[in-house]
Motif scaffolding. Sequence first.
Motif, PDB file in Angstrom:
ATOM      1  N   PRO A   1      34.025  53.990  36.275  1.00  0.00           N
ATOM      2  CA  PRO A   1      34.654  54.722  37.122  1.00  0.00           C
ATOM      3  C   PRO A   1      35.669  55.513  36.117  1.00  0.00           C
ATOM      4  CG  PRO A   1      34.791  52.553  36.512  1.00  0.00           C
ATOM      5  CD  PRO A   1      33.721  53.013  35.688  1.00  0.00           C
ATOM      6  N   MET A   2      36.358  56.559  36.802  1.00  0.00           N
ATOM      7  CA  MET A   2      37.103  57.615  36.702  1.00  0.00           C
ATOM      8  C   MET A   2      38.486  56.757  36.484  1.00  0.00           C
ATOM      9  SD  MET A   2      37.750  60.272  34.518  1.00  0.00           S
ATOM     10  CE  MET A   2      35.903  61.198  34.814  1.00  0.00           C
ATOM     11  N   PRO A   3      38.966  56.373  35.979  1.00  0.00           N
ATOM     12  CA  PRO A   3      40.187  55.245  36.041  1.00  0.00           C
ATOM     13  C   PRO A   3      41.839  56.136  36.419  1.00  0.00           C
ATOM     14  CG  PRO A   3      39.559  54.755  34.230  1.00  0.00           C
ATOM     15  CD  PRO A   3      39.156  56.068  34.307  1.00  0.00           C
ATOM     16  N   LEU A   4      41.686  57.573  36.777  1.00  0.00           N
ATOM     17  CA  LEU A   4      42.622  58.124  37.139  1.00  0.00           C
ATOM     18  C   LEU A   4      42.770  58.880  38.554  1.00  0.00           C
ATOM     19  CD1 LEU A   4      41.320  61.083  34.513  1.00  0.00           C
ATOM     20  CD2 LEU A   4      43.586  58.507  34.370  1.00  0.00           C
ATOM     21  N   PRO A   5      43.337  59.537  39.326  1.00  0.00           N
ATOM     22  CA  PRO A   5      43.301  60.121  40.684  1.00  0.00           C
ATOM     23  C   PRO A   5      43.671  61.357  40.163  1.00  0.00           C
ATOM     24  CG  PRO A   5      45.868  60.069  39.074  1.00  0.00           C
ATOM     25  CD  PRO A   5      44.612  59.074  38.377  1.00  0.00           C
ATOM     26  N   VAL A   6      42.810  61.688  41.467  1.00  0.00           N
ATOM     27  CA  VAL A   6      42.163  63.388  41.852  1.00  0.00           C
ATOM     28  C   VAL A   6      42.904  63.929  40.724  1.00  0.00           C
ATOM     29  CG1 VAL A   6      41.534  64.681  43.352  1.00  0.00           C
ATOM     30  CG2 VAL A   6      41.409  62.095  43.708  1.00  0.00           C
ATOM     31  N   LEU A   7      44.795  64.072  41.568  1.00  0.00           N
ATOM     32  CA  LEU A   7      45.143  65.081  41.123  1.00  0.00           C
ATOM     33  C   LEU A   7      46.792  64.200  40.019  1.00  0.00           C
ATOM     34  CD1 LEU A   7      45.761  67.256  43.916  1.00  0.00           C
ATOM     35  CD2 LEU A   7      44.876  67.704  41.886  1.00  0.00           C
ATOM     36  N   VAL A   8      46.817  65.119  39.169  1.00  0.00           N
ATOM     37  CA  VAL A   8      48.074  64.459  38.633  1.00  0.00           C
ATOM     38  C   VAL A   8      49.482  65.558  38.777  1.00  0.00           C
ATOM     39  CG1 VAL A   8      46.953  63.095  36.908  1.00  0.00           C
ATOM     40  CG2 VAL A   8      47.639  65.577  36.437  1.00  0.00           C
ATOM     41  N   THR A   9      50.344  65.102  37.937  1.00  0.00           N
ATOM     42  CA  THR A   9      51.751  65.612  38.361  1.00  0.00           C
ATOM     43  C   THR A   9      52.279  66.700  37.691  1.00  0.00           C
ATOM     44  OG1 THR A   9      52.792  64.737  36.928  1.00  0.00           O
ATOM     45  CG2 THR A   9      52.278  63.451  38.710  1.00  0.00           C
ATOM     46  N   SER A  10      50.989  67.326  36.381  1.00  0.00           N
ATOM     47  CA  SER A  10      51.296  68.853  35.830  1.00  0.00           C
ATOM     48  C   SER A  10      50.255  68.126  34.946  1.00  0.00           C
ATOM     49  CB  SER A  10      52.523  68.396  34.903  1.00  0.00           C
ATOM     50  OG  SER A  10      52.534  66.882  33.993  1.00  0.00           O
ATOM     51  N   ALA A  11      50.011  69.670  34.101  1.00  0.00           N
ATOM     52  CA  ALA A  11      48.945  69.423  33.532  1.00  0.00           C
ATOM     53  C   ALA A  11      49.264  68.855  32.016  1.00  0.00           C
ATOM     54  CB  ALA A  11      48.564  71.486  32.514  1.00  0.00           C
ATOM     55  N   LYS A  12      50.551  68.866  31.483  1.00  0.00           N
ATOM     56  CA  LYS A  12      50.834  68.124  30.502  1.00  0.00           C
ATOM     57  C   LYS A  12      49.956  66.460  30.692  1.00  0.00           C
ATOM     58  CE  LYS A  12      54.395  66.994  27.346  1.00  0.00           C
ATOM     59  NZ  LYS A  12      55.980  66.893  27.131  1.00  0.00           N
ATOM     60  N   GLU A  13      50.378  66.173  31.701  1.00  0.00           N
ATOM     61  CA  GLU A  13      50.281  64.661  32.719  1.00  0.00           C
ATOM     62  C   GLU A  13      48.402  64.909  32.071  1.00  0.00           C
ATOM     63  OE1 GLU A  13      50.412  61.359  35.611  1.00  0.00           O
ATOM     64  OE2 GLU A  13      51.406  63.250  35.551  1.00  0.00           O
ATOM     65  N   ARG A  14      47.975  65.013  32.718  1.00  0.00           N
ATOM     66  CA  ARG A  14      46.398  65.568  32.428  1.00  0.00           C
ATOM     67  C   ARG A  14      46.096  65.456  31.705  1.00  0.00           C
ATOM     68  NH1 ARG A  14      42.925  69.910  34.732  1.00  0.00           N
ATOM     69  NH2 ARG A  14      43.347  71.242  32.904  1.00  0.00           N
ATOM     70  N   GLU A  15      46.057  66.143  30.762  1.00  0.00           N
ATOM     71  CA  GLU A  15      45.689  65.825  28.572  1.00  0.00           C
ATOM     72  C   GLU A  15      46.407  64.834  28.246  1.00  0.00           C
ATOM     73  OE1 GLU A  15      47.188  68.722  25.003  1.00  0.00           O
ATOM     74  OE2 GLU A  15      48.126  69.304  26.590  1.00  0.00           O
ATOM     75  N   LEU A  16      47.096  64.496  28.490  1.00  0.00           N
ATOM     76  CA  LEU A  16      47.399  63.032  28.036  1.00  0.00           C
ATOM     77  C   LEU A  16      46.482  61.747  28.347  1.00  0.00           C
ATOM     78  CD1 LEU A  16      49.266  60.957  25.978  1.00  0.00           C
ATOM     79  CD2 LEU A  16      50.843  61.280  29.032  1.00  0.00           C
ATOM     80  N   LEU A  17      46.401  62.060  29.850  1.00  0.00           N
ATOM     81  CA  LEU A  17      45.505  61.044  30.713  1.00  0.00           C
ATOM     82  C   LEU A  17      43.781  61.615  29.843  1.00  0.00           C
ATOM     83  CD1 LEU A  17      46.955  60.710  33.957  1.00  0.00           C
ATOM     84  CD2 LEU A  17      46.677  59.011  32.694  1.00  0.00           C
ATOM     85  N   HIS A  18      43.730  62.978  29.281  1.00  0.00           N
ATOM     86  CA  HIS A  18      42.788  62.415  29.165  1.00  0.00           C
ATOM     87  C   HIS A  18      42.190  62.444  28.113  1.00  0.00           C
ATOM     88  CE1 HIS A  18      40.713  65.965  32.410  1.00  0.00           C
ATOM     89  NE2 HIS A  18      40.866  64.398  33.051  1.00  0.00           N
ATOM     90  N   GLY A  19      43.117  62.390  27.082  1.00  0.00           N
ATOM     91  CA  GLY A  19      43.083  61.948  26.128  1.00  0.00           C
ATOM     92  C   GLY A  19      42.423  60.389  25.371  1.00  0.00           C
ATOM     93  N   GLN A  20      43.261  60.107  26.216  1.00  0.00           N
ATOM     94  CA  GLN A  20      43.181  58.671  26.148  1.00  0.00           C
ATOM     95  C   GLN A  20      41.898  58.401  26.030  1.00  0.00           C
ATOM     96  OE1 GLN A  20      45.508  56.368  26.264  1.00  0.00           O
ATOM     97  NE2 GLN A  20      46.730  58.206  26.842  1.00  0.00           N
ATOM     98  N   GLN A  21      41.238  57.142  25.211  1.00  0.00           N
ATOM     99  CA  GLN A  21      40.001  56.949  24.618  1.00  0.00           C
ATOM    100  C   GLN A  21      38.915  56.463  25.593  1.00  0.00           C
ATOM    101  OE1 GLN A  21      39.541  54.134  21.451  1.00  0.00           O
ATOM    102  NE2 GLN A  21      37.219  54.036  21.655  1.00  0.00           N
TER     103      GLN A  21
END
Length: 317
Positions: A175-195
Motif C-alpha cells: 500500500p501507499m501510506p499517504l493521502p492522495v493530495l498533501v498540503t504542499s510540494a515541500k511536504e510531498r518531497e519530505l514524505l516521498h523521502g521516507q524509506q
Amino acid sequence: MAKRTETPGRLDDAARAGWLYYVAGRTQDEIASAMGISRQSAQRLVSLAVAEKLIKVRLDHPIAACLELANQLRKKFDLKHVEVVPSDPGSSSRTVGIAEAAAAEIERWLKRPDPIVLAVGTGRTLKAAVDQLPTIECPNHRIVSLTGNITPDGSAAYYNVIFSMADAVKARHFPMPLPVLVTSAKERELLHGQQLVRYTLAISAQADVTFVGIGELGIDGPLCVDGFLEKDEMMELMREGAVGEICGWIFDEQGRLLDNPINERVASASIPSRETSTVIGIAKGKRKFKAIRAAIVGRQINSLITDEQTADFLLTS
C-alpha cells in the motif's frame, strides 16, 4: 470451447441478451425493450445463451460488434490492449460491464506463471472490479498501490482497492501510506523521502501492468466528492483547461499534465512508463468522454476497457 450449432448473428443476440440478464441484471421485459424484440424472443435468447454454454460467470462468446470496435480503437490510437463491452441503454451504472471485464483481465495477469508487478490506482470502478475477483494464489507476484489510502481527515480511503485485493489475492501487497493530495510540494518531497515510501515508489516504477480509473473533473467529480479538492480549486483547474485525472494527476484535453500547484501536491506515484508497462484505463460514460479521450491522446494510458457508447464517441471525435 463449446460446439456452436447456431449462426454467429444469432449467437451475438444470445450473448447480448445473456449479458443484459446475468451481468446488467435486467428483466426479460427490459431486455425485450432494449433489443426491440418480443418478451418471448428475449426469453428464448437467454435460454439459448445458457444452452450454448455462453454463460458461465462471464460471457464465453465475444460479440462481433464489440470486437470490431475494439480493433478500430486499437488501430486508431495505437493501443496495446482494448476491450469493449456491450452498453446497457437503460442503466445509469458507471461500472456494470467494464468492472467484470477488468476483473477478468486482472485475473489473466495474476495467473501468469512468471513473477510480475501489478500496479493499481483507486476509485469506484476499480473497486467494483476487484470485488469480482475469485480467490487467487500467486505468491510470486507483487501488487502495489499507486495512490494513497488516507483521506484528508485521516480516515482510510473507502475506494482504495489494495486492501480489498489482499482479501482475495494471495500475493505480496504494497500500500501507499499517504493521502492522495498533501498540503504542499515541500511536504510531498519530505514524505516521498521516507524509506518505506521510497521502496513502494520504486516497486511501482517496475510495474508490468497497471490498472487505473479515469476521473472526470467538476464539483461532482471524485476529487471534490471525496473531499480532496475544494470547489473553488476545482473551478480554477477547469478554467485552466483541465478535463480529467488519473490517480490525482490532472491533465488537459491533450492529455498533458498541468503545470499547476495542485499537481505539485499530488502524493501518488507517477503513472508507470507506458514504454515498459501495459497501462489499462477502465472507464465509460458521457461524463468521462473528454477525460478518456485526453488520457488516450496524451498517452497517459496505452490500453483501454470501455463500452460500446464510449468507443463510438472515441472513433468519431
